[in-house]
Scaffold this active site. Structure first.
Site, PDB file in Angstrom:
ATOM      1  N   CYS A 255      -1.002  -0.472  -2.276  1.00  0.00           N
ATOM      2  CA  CYS A 255      -1.833   0.075  -3.347  1.00  0.00           C
ATOM      3  C   CYS A 255      -3.032  -0.838  -3.626  1.00  0.00           C
ATOM      4  O   CYS A 255      -3.746  -1.234  -2.716  1.00  0.00           O
ATOM      5  CB  CYS A 255      -0.985   0.296  -4.598  1.00  0.00           C
ATOM      6  SG  CYS A 255      -1.819   1.268  -5.889  1.00  0.00           S
TER       7      CYS A 255
ATOM      8  N   GLU B 131       2.557   4.535   0.586  1.00  0.00           N
ATOM      9  CA  GLU B 131       3.329   3.880  -0.467  1.00  0.00           C
ATOM     10  C   GLU B 131       4.356   4.834  -1.074  1.00  0.00           C
ATOM     11  O   GLU B 131       4.044   5.986  -1.388  1.00  0.00           O
ATOM     12  CB  GLU B 131       2.375   3.391  -1.559  1.00  0.00           C
ATOM     13  CG  GLU B 131       3.063   2.795  -2.776  1.00  0.00           C
ATOM     14  CD  GLU B 131       2.107   2.561  -3.931  1.00  0.00           C
ATOM     15  OE1 GLU B 131       2.482   1.821  -4.860  1.00  0.00           O
ATOM     16  OE2 GLU B 131       0.984   3.111  -3.907  1.00  0.00           O
TER      17      GLU B 131
ATOM     18  N   LYS C  53       5.651  -5.761  -2.349  1.00  0.00           N
ATOM     19  CA  LYS C  53       4.364  -5.890  -3.032  1.00  0.00           C
ATOM     20  C   LYS C  53       4.350  -7.152  -3.875  1.00  0.00           C
ATOM     21  O   LYS C  53       5.312  -7.443  -4.593  1.00  0.00           O
ATOM     22  CB  LYS C  53       4.111  -4.667  -3.917  1.00  0.00           C
ATOM     23  CG  LYS C  53       2.722  -4.634  -4.549  1.00  0.00           C
ATOM     24  CD  LYS C  53       2.496  -3.322  -5.307  1.00  0.00           C
ATOM     25  CE  LYS C  53       1.101  -3.271  -5.899  1.00  0.00           C
ATOM     26  NZ  LYS C  53       0.854  -1.997  -6.621  1.00  0.00           N
TER      27      LYS C  53
END
Length: 516
Positions: free
Chosen positions: A379, A266, A330
């Site tokens: 994440c 990430e 995301k």
């Protein structure tokens, strides 16, 4: 310490909180979860809500201790404000357990229903609601404690993690019943019911474990690049070239293992990869050198107007020729980390993440890879079962988890997050490739077993083979049906209580004798 001077009910409830916390990473004594709630169950009749709340408060306070480190070290909060925010979250989460024990105790008083018939359903229902209410925070569901007990978690491809939580509560209730009234027929009946459920549960797990580890016919060589970039330097413009050099050199080091896909974690590029800067050009020139696909975590933006932009936490996929194959954004953002909820009202609250503006949520967008597709979880998206399921239903053959766990330092949080990620593999019977900036980077098999992993806070590359394709599981098809059933049954319990004329006569503090 004189136990007589303490509130015995809350003391034993707190003991349950400590035992349950010890079942999670670390120290990861997973077997404790099967009996951890027994002290609470034996005493909660006297103070139903307070007992459950105390057990939950102690449990979450221990499991989430690392939040103070994050907020103080990287969030810039002073110690008092960090502790205040931490305690506020602990109180909120503990309320779910307090409500579960209160409702179950209420049902016992009103309808003479034993905990074994009510608490497992109520517990699971509230765990699910905790995962969806106020953006959701399904961290440390009790079922996650069994990450290293493979036979106990294989049923997740049917019930999700909630089925594991259910059987843990069933067993705890049965054990408590036998201790409280070892000669009671009802207690023995509960033990027989718990035994029957356990036999079927573990029997299914044994059958799944006996199946081939990898049923996929297509395989892919994957290299995970763990850059170990210090969080305090990550967004320093003067450190950009050093970051690129580290990832570049580690990727070339993986060449001897002949990877077909190289994965950076990430926000591996602390700049906008979509801009044609000298840094972005260096990244785009790497795939031809590797003769492999390259998946890179990077911030992104979209310009809506002259001075109006939307920012995303994204991942870019490049082909071996350097062609950009697509971008995945995301979807589930971290409140107060990547955006401020109710920004117009809470605009005075600074984000805890050092990054670029407030991020926007993306859409389900699988990335094409040579006839297959990647689903990217960024994440802590990996703790949300529905997100992983959405990617599989969208045609993804491999799940990739890009994360930057540097925020957590050398706490138990990286291991807790890895533990929860393993359940996404079982639920959908799919491989997961996990690339983390500081670790834990790992390849996770459809059985949930970690096939290969590395230490934290070391720069390294890990290469292994993964299968492509997801199994056609009950969970992938029907999702959290088991949790919905538990919610439905709990709703019936609640409706029955609302109809009971004795509703107003049940105080928060019962005067019945506790069992300890």
């Amino acid at each position: 310490m004189n136990l007589a001077r303490l509130d015995r009910t809350l003391f034993f409830a707190a003991t349950s909180g400590v035992l349950l916390a010890a079942a999670f990473p670390r120290p990861n004594l997973f077997w404790l979860a099967w009996v951890a709630l027994v002290p609470l169950l034996l005493v909660m009749r006297r103070r139903p809500f307070a007992a459950g709340f105390t057990a939950g408060g102690v449990f979450f306070a221990i499991v989430l201790y690392w939040l103070n480190f994050v907020m103080i070290t990287y969030g810039g909060l002073s110690f008092p404000f960090a502790v205040l925010a931490y305690l506020f979250l602990v109180v909120y989460l503990a309320s779910y357990i307090g409500l579960a024990t209160w409702l179950s105790s209420r049902l016992e008083v009103t309808f003479k229903l034993p905990f074994l018939l009510t608490l497992p359903f109520i517990w699971v229902a509230l765990e699910y609601l905790r995962g969806v209410m106020f953006t959701g925070f399904p961290w440390a569901l009790i079922g996650y404690s069994q990450q290293d007990f493979s036979l106990a978690i294989q049923s997740c491809d049917v019930t999700g993690v909630y089925g594991v939580s259910f059987i843990l509560i069933v067993v705890n209730c049965a054990v408590a019943g036998m201790i409280a009234a070892p000669k009671s027929r009802l207690a023995w009946l509960g033990a027989v019911v718990a035994l029957g459920i356990s036999i079927s549960h573990f029997g299914y797990g044994f059958w799944r474990e006996s199946q081939p580890l990898d049923e996929q016919t297509d395989h892919l060589r994957v290299s995970l690049i763990q850059g170990n970039i210090d969080q305090m330097q990550k967004w320093d413009p003067e450190y950009r070239q050093t970051s690129i050099d580290i990832y570049h050199d580690l990727s070339l080091l993986a060449l001897e293992n002949r990877p077909e896909l190289v994965i950076w974690p990430e926000a591996a590029t602390p700049f906008y990869l979509q801009d044609r800067s000298q840094f972005a050009t260096q990244v785009r020139k790497l795939p031809p050198k590797l003769n492999a696909f390259l998946l890179v975590g990077s911030p992104a933006y979209e310009q809506l107007a002259a001075d109006n932009y939307r920012y995303f936490n994204s991942a870019y996929l490049f082909s071996p020729s350097g062609l950009e194959m697509g971008r995945s954004d995301k979807r589930h953002l971290v409140p107060f980390g990547e955006y401020v909820p109710l920004g117009d009202l809470l605009g005075f609250v600074d984000k805890l993440v050092v990054g670029v503006g407030d991020f926007s949520s993306g859409q389900v967008r699988s990335l094409p890879l040579d006839g297959h597709a990647l689903g990217v979880l960024i994440c802590y998206e990996a703790i949300f079962p529905q997100l992983a399921r959405d990617y599989i239903r969208n045609g993804s053959d491999l799940l990739v988890n890009l994360t930057n766990d540097a925020w957590f330092g050398r706490t138990s949080a990286p291991y807790q997050l890895l533990a929860m990620t393993r359940f996404r593999a079982i639920e959908n019977r799919v491989w997961i490739a996990r690339a983390a900036n500081t670790g834990v980077s790992a390849l996770i098999a459809p059985s949930g077993n970690v096939v290969i992993s590395g230490p934290i806070f070391e720069a390294l590359e890990l290469t292994g083979s993964v299968g492509l394709g997801a199994g056609e599981t009950f969970y992938t098809r029907f999702g959290d049906l088991f949790a919905y059933i538990c919610i439905g049954i709990s709703a019936v319990f609640l409706f029955a209580l609302l109809l009971a004329k004795k509703w107003q006569k049940f105080p928060l503090v019962c005067r019945e004798r506790s069992l300890l």
